[in-house]
Design a protein around this motif. Structure first.
Motif, PDB file in Angstrom:
ATOM      1  N   PHE A 279       8.077   8.305   6.088  1.00 38.47           N
ATOM      2  CA  PHE A 279       6.824   8.210   6.861  1.00 38.47           C
ATOM      3  C   PHE A 279       6.653   6.789   7.393  1.00 38.47           C
ATOM      4  O   PHE A 279       7.249   5.847   6.875  1.00 38.47           O
ATOM      5  CB  PHE A 279       5.608   8.635   6.026  1.00 38.47           C
ATOM      6  CG  PHE A 279       5.310   7.743   4.837  1.00 38.47           C
ATOM      7  CD1 PHE A 279       4.374   6.715   4.931  1.00 38.47           C
ATOM      8  CD2 PHE A 279       5.961   7.928   3.611  1.00 38.47           C
ATOM      9  CE1 PHE A 279       4.098   5.904   3.836  1.00 38.47           C
ATOM     10  CE2 PHE A 279       5.684   7.123   2.516  1.00 38.47           C
ATOM     11  CZ  PHE A 279       4.747   6.100   2.634  1.00 38.47           C
TER      12      PHE A 279
ATOM     13  N   THR B   9      -9.584   6.286  -2.215  1.00 37.94           N
ATOM     14  CA  THR B   9      -8.481   6.064  -1.284  1.00 37.94           C
ATOM     15  C   THR B   9      -9.003   5.384  -0.036  1.00 37.94           C
ATOM     16  O   THR B   9     -10.145   5.596   0.376  1.00 37.94           O
ATOM     17  CB  THR B   9      -7.806   7.387  -0.874  1.00 37.94           C
ATOM     18  OG1 THR B   9      -8.819   8.303  -0.480  1.00 37.94           O
ATOM     19  CG2 THR B   9      -7.000   7.983  -2.007  1.00 37.94           C
TER      20      THR B   9
ATOM     21  N   GLY C  29       0.816  -1.217   0.000  1.00 44.31           N
ATOM     22  CA  GLY C  29       0.000   0.000   0.000  1.00 44.31           C
ATOM     23  C   GLY C  29       0.846   1.262   0.000  1.00 44.31           C
ATOM     24  O   GLY C  29       0.452   2.280  -0.575  1.00 44.31           O
ATOM     25  N   SER C  30       2.019   1.188   0.624  1.00 46.59           N
ATOM     26  CA  SER C  30       2.855   2.387   0.732  1.00 46.59           C
ATOM     27  C   SER C  30       3.332   2.872  -0.632  1.00 46.59           C
ATOM     28  O   SER C  30       3.817   3.993  -0.752  1.00 46.59           O
ATOM     29  CB  SER C  30       4.054   2.122   1.636  1.00 46.59           C
ATOM     30  OG  SER C  30       4.982   1.281   0.980  1.00 46.59           O
TER      31      SER C  30
ATOM     32  N   ARG D 173      -0.124   7.019   5.656  1.00 47.22           N
ATOM     33  CA  ARG D 173      -0.673   7.744   4.502  1.00 47.22           C
ATOM     34  C   ARG D 173      -1.819   6.958   3.887  1.00 47.22           C
ATOM     35  O   ARG D 173      -1.811   5.730   3.895  1.00 47.22           O
ATOM     36  CB  ARG D 173       0.406   7.934   3.433  1.00 47.22           C
ATOM     37  CG  ARG D 173       1.439   8.948   3.857  1.00 47.22           C
ATOM     38  CD  ARG D 173       2.277   9.399   2.685  1.00 47.22           C
ATOM     39  NE  ARG D 173       3.301  10.326   3.131  1.00 47.22           N
ATOM     40  CZ  ARG D 173       4.354  10.670   2.420  1.00 47.22           C
ATOM     41  NH1 ARG D 173       4.533  10.152   1.208  1.00 47.22           N
ATOM     42  NH2 ARG D 173       5.236  11.521   2.896  1.00 47.22           N
ATOM     43  N   ALA D 174      -2.745   7.713   3.366  1.00 44.46           N
ATOM     44  CA  ALA D 174      -3.857   7.077   2.665  1.00 44.46           C
ATOM     45  C   ALA D 174      -3.314   6.256   1.501  1.00 44.46           C
ATOM     46  O   ALA D 174      -2.234   6.538   0.994  1.00 44.46           O
ATOM     47  CB  ALA D 174      -4.810   8.144   2.149  1.00 44.46           C
TER      48      ALA D 174
ATOM     49  N   ASN E  94       1.260   2.890  -3.344  1.00 45.55           N
ATOM     50  CA  ASN E  94       0.105   3.357  -4.128  1.00 45.55           C
ATOM     51  C   ASN E  94       0.055   2.715  -5.509  1.00 45.55           C
ATOM     52  O   ASN E  94      -0.146   3.399  -6.514  1.00 45.55           O
ATOM     53  CB  ASN E  94       0.173   4.891  -4.289  1.00 45.55           C
ATOM     54  CG  ASN E  94      -0.731   5.596  -3.281  1.00 45.55           C
ATOM     55  OD1 ASN E  94      -1.495   4.955  -2.570  1.00 45.55           O
ATOM     56  ND2 ASN E  94      -0.643   6.916  -3.225  1.00 45.55           N
TER      57      ASN E  94
ATOM     58  N   LEU F 215      -4.047   4.639  -2.276  1.00 46.33           N
ATOM     59  CA  LEU F 215      -4.862   4.771  -3.473  1.00 46.33           C
ATOM     60  C   LEU F 215      -5.343   3.380  -3.901  1.00 46.33           C
ATOM     61  O   LEU F 215      -4.534   2.478  -4.093  1.00 46.33           O
ATOM     62  CB  LEU F 215      -3.992   5.394  -4.565  1.00 46.33           C
ATOM     63  CG  LEU F 215      -4.641   5.964  -5.802  1.00 46.33           C
ATOM     64  CD1 LEU F 215      -5.659   7.033  -5.449  1.00 46.33           C
ATOM     65  CD2 LEU F 215      -3.531   6.542  -6.697  1.00 46.33           C
TER      66      LEU F 215
END
Ligand SMILES: *[C@@H]1O[C@H](CO)[C@@H](O)[C@H](O)[C@H]1NC(C)=O
Ligand SMILES: *[C@@H]1O[C@H](CO)[C@@H](O)[C@H](O)[C@H]1NC(C)=O
Ligand SMILES: *[C@@H]1O[C@H](CO)[C@@H](O)[C@H](O)[C@H]1NC(C)=O
Ligand SMILES: *[C@@H]1O[C@H](CO)[C@@H](O)[C@H](O)[C@H]1NC(C)=O
Length: 615
Positions: A535, A549, A399-400, A540-541, A402, A543
């Motif tokens: 981060f 998201t 996920g990181s 973070r959200a 996106n 995508l």
């Protein structure tokens, strides 16, 4: 890459290097700045780390007439982390024992008292009805990609009608999840052993029978629904011995050829099965120490790597749709430990570097290798096992990026020989640039070991990252043998009864990257670390492929409950400050249930693999 010291070194030099190595206990990692220089994988699908569900166990995992919320919640978390639901295969031996009956409405399989089909367990042993599709649709996250197995073993009267009816039901009745492909038959290379076929049976005969069935399903079900013809996955060989079911062989027999009205042929992807270890087939005992030696994974998978290469040669994706540390139903004390979680995380990353498109770890309700136990059995309530945490780590890592995450293996110069077989490291890329380092130190260290050793990693990062910080996310537990108390990135998934994540530590750990790009981290024996640039994973959200998201997952201690329960839309996560040390009563191996499990395991194994070799 060989890390062994050359035996031709003079003795004095040898002992000198040993001495310095042992005292330092460190290794260097110099990841390339760009994915292209690193020889990285293709971008990973957010559904990459998935699950295989044994068809006869569908109702335990999804619930019968009532939803299994544990399963839904665990899957929703992974979806939120990676951006899309994990890929599922609904298939296995029992998929070739089941006949679809539109008029049957029970929430369990119905035994067929008059089975006529061939097979040690007949190919028409049981019936299932529409609820089968209903419970999948209800329990799994929206859009879950499904590879669904059709029964090909049944070859009595009306076998074409039968397979067409089953395919039609799947096309019509899956509405929330996304039917992605049909698998036609399970492990046909073993059908002489299990009695589904007699006489001449090999890859060529299989290819002929396969093509007859898929052509019928295409012209009668898919084409009328506007679905493409290349929608089928042929199960390639599940054994390594004397097989005529290898990918190249099936191609020679014409399995990928165009058909009538099907210029693109019928094959969408290759579908293969393997187990690291299979009880009663693998000719040595399985121990946790053996599983934790990560080099053993590469040795075991060497043959399968050649199959992956054959698949790449055809230009079609390769899915490892059935896999597990220990088949058929795991091994208590091995596959339900934290060591198995480290093995699982490494396996995901290793297979990602091979460009395998997805991996489905196989689940039965009675398997100690299943990432969660879905119902009460073995004297225990449903619970989450350590290897679920490997899924959460993989999902946040994917996920990181996106949708752009790529993985490469990292050389580890200076790694002490006593770590050589147990440590594996990977570099991770986002938008083509280095974004994270994964360090898996699988050297066995049990919970009872109070003075655990650590391995230090000296990172030489691209100087463009100078001044940034590495955010550290640990996959950890009291020890490699721990069956409870695992945490990932400060979360527990077993503290709650329903699989909702619980914060056990909200401390954010960072390490600065110096002006020359260097940084230093250390990883305890039996632990893994992801060091992410800039981060914390999950902050973070993410995508989703459909353009929406999913909310960030670790920035807040307030968690959104799954859509299933609207009344309690939010809930404060319990904050457990001490490291998770809860011990749950462990399964006593002397119980009658366990003894029965042992017997069933043995007979299932005998039945399952026949003479197929895993190694
Ligand atoms: C995986 O695919 C990428 C391209 O997407 C390629 O550069 C890399 O060499 C492939 N790796 C293997 C092991 O096939
Ligand atoms: C998009 O995908 C996400 C993740 O799978 C899902 O939660 C969401 O409902 C989807 N949205 C739409 C509009 O389909
Ligand atoms: C992914 O994309 C979303 C939407 O553009 C953005 O808010 C988020 O920060 C991105 N996440 C990462 C890890 O880059
Ligand atoms: C650690 O635990 C495993 C599993 O119980 C056991 O097989 C192994 O021998 C233990 N190792 C040590 C050093 O005690």
């Amino acid at each position: 890459m060989s890390l062994r010291l050359s035996v031709s070194l003079p003795l004095s030099l040898l002992s000198l290097s040993f001495a310095s190595i042992v005292s330092a206990q460190s290794a260097s990692l110099s990841p390339a700045a760009q994915a292209a220089q690193a020889g990285a994988s293709q971008p990973l699908s957010p559904s990459f780390a998935g699950f295989g569900l044994e068809p006869s166990n569908l109702y335990s995992f999804t619930g019968g007439s009532r939803n299994n919320d544990l399963t839904s919640n665990l899957l929703n978390t992974l979806t939120q982390y990676s951006g899309a639901p994990p890929a599922f295969r609904i298939g296995g031996n029992t998929g070739d024992y089941m006949i679809y009956d539109e008029s049957y409405n029970g929430y369990q399989l119905r035994e067929n008292a008059n089975s006529q089909g061939a097979g040690a367990i007949a190919s028409d042993s049981s019936y299932f009805g529409p609820t089968y599709f209903e419970v999948i649709d209800r329990c799994f996250p929206a859009g879950t990609p499904i590879a669904y197995q059709l029964n090909m073993a049944w070859d009595g009267d009306g076998y074409i009608e039968n397979v067409v009816r089953q395919a039609q039901a799947a096309v019509d009745r899956f509405t929330n999840v996304q039917l992605q492909s049909f698998e036609m038959g399970n492990e046909p290379d073993l059908w002489l052993q299990n009695g589904f076929r007699t006489g001449s049976w090999d890859g060529q005969v299989y290819t002929e029978q396969w093509l007859e069935r898929v052509a019928a399903v295409y012209s009668r079900v898919l084409q009328p629904a506007g679905i493409r013809s290349n929608f089928f996955e042929p199960p390639a060989t599940a054994s390594t011995m004397g097989t005529t079911f290898e990918i190249n062989t099936l191609v020679e027999y014409g399995i990928t050829e165009p058909g009538n009205n099907a210029p693109n042929g019928y094959v969408s992807a290759w579908n293969q099965h393997d187990y690291f270890y299979f009880i009663t087939v693998t000719p040595y005992p399985i121990t946790l120490d053996h599983l934790q030696v990560l080099r053993n994974t590469e040795n075991q998978f060497r043959y399968w790597e050649s199959q992956v290469a054959q698949a790449m040669g055809t230009g079609l994706p390769y899915h490892l749709r059935e896999m597990s540390s220990v088949g058929p139903i795991g091994q208590e004390g091995v596959s339900d430990t934290f060591g198995a979680s480290l093995w699982t995380l490494n396996f995901f990353l290793y297979t990602a570097t091979l460009n395998i498109s997805s991996v489905q770890m196989h689940m039965t309700d009675n398997s100690f290798a299943s990432p969660w136990q879905p119902d009460r059995r073995y004297d225990r309530d449903p619970h989450v096992r350590p290897n679920y945490y490997a899924y959460t780590a993989m999902a946040q890592l994917i996920g990181s990026g996106n949708g752009t995450t790529q993985v490469a293996r990292l050389a580890m110069p200076g790694l002490p020989p006593n770590y050589g077989d147990s440590v594996r490291c990977y570099s991770v890329y986002r938008d083509g640039s280095l974004s994270a380092i994964v360090m898996i130190n699988s050297k066995p260290s049990n919970a009872s070991e109070t003075n655990k050793a650590s391995l230090t990693f000296d990172l030489a990062l691209p100087s463009s990252l100078a001044g940034e910080a590495l955010y550290l996310s640990y996959l950890t537990a009291p020890g490699g043998d721990s069956q409870t108390g695992t945490t990932w990135n400060g979360f527990s998934y077993e503290e709650s009864n329903d699989g909702i994540p619980t914060v056990v530590s909200d401390t954010v750990q960072t390490v600065p990257i110096s002006s020359d790009g260097s940084a230093r981290v250390s990883v305890r024996d039996s632990e893994a670390l992801v060091a992410n640039v800039g981060f914390r994973l999950g902050d973070r959200a993410v995508l989703a492929p459909n353009g929406s998201t999913t909310a960030s997952s670790s920035s807040s201690q307030t968690r959104t409950r799954s859509a299933a329960s609207s009344a309690e839309s939010t809930r404060n996560a319990a904050i457990v400050t001490a490291a998770a040390t809860t011990t749950v009563a462990l399964l006593g191996s002397a119980t009658p249930e366990a003894a029965e499990g042992q017997r069933r395991r043995a007979s299932l194994a005998r039945h399952r693999r026949g003479m197929g070799g895993e190694e």
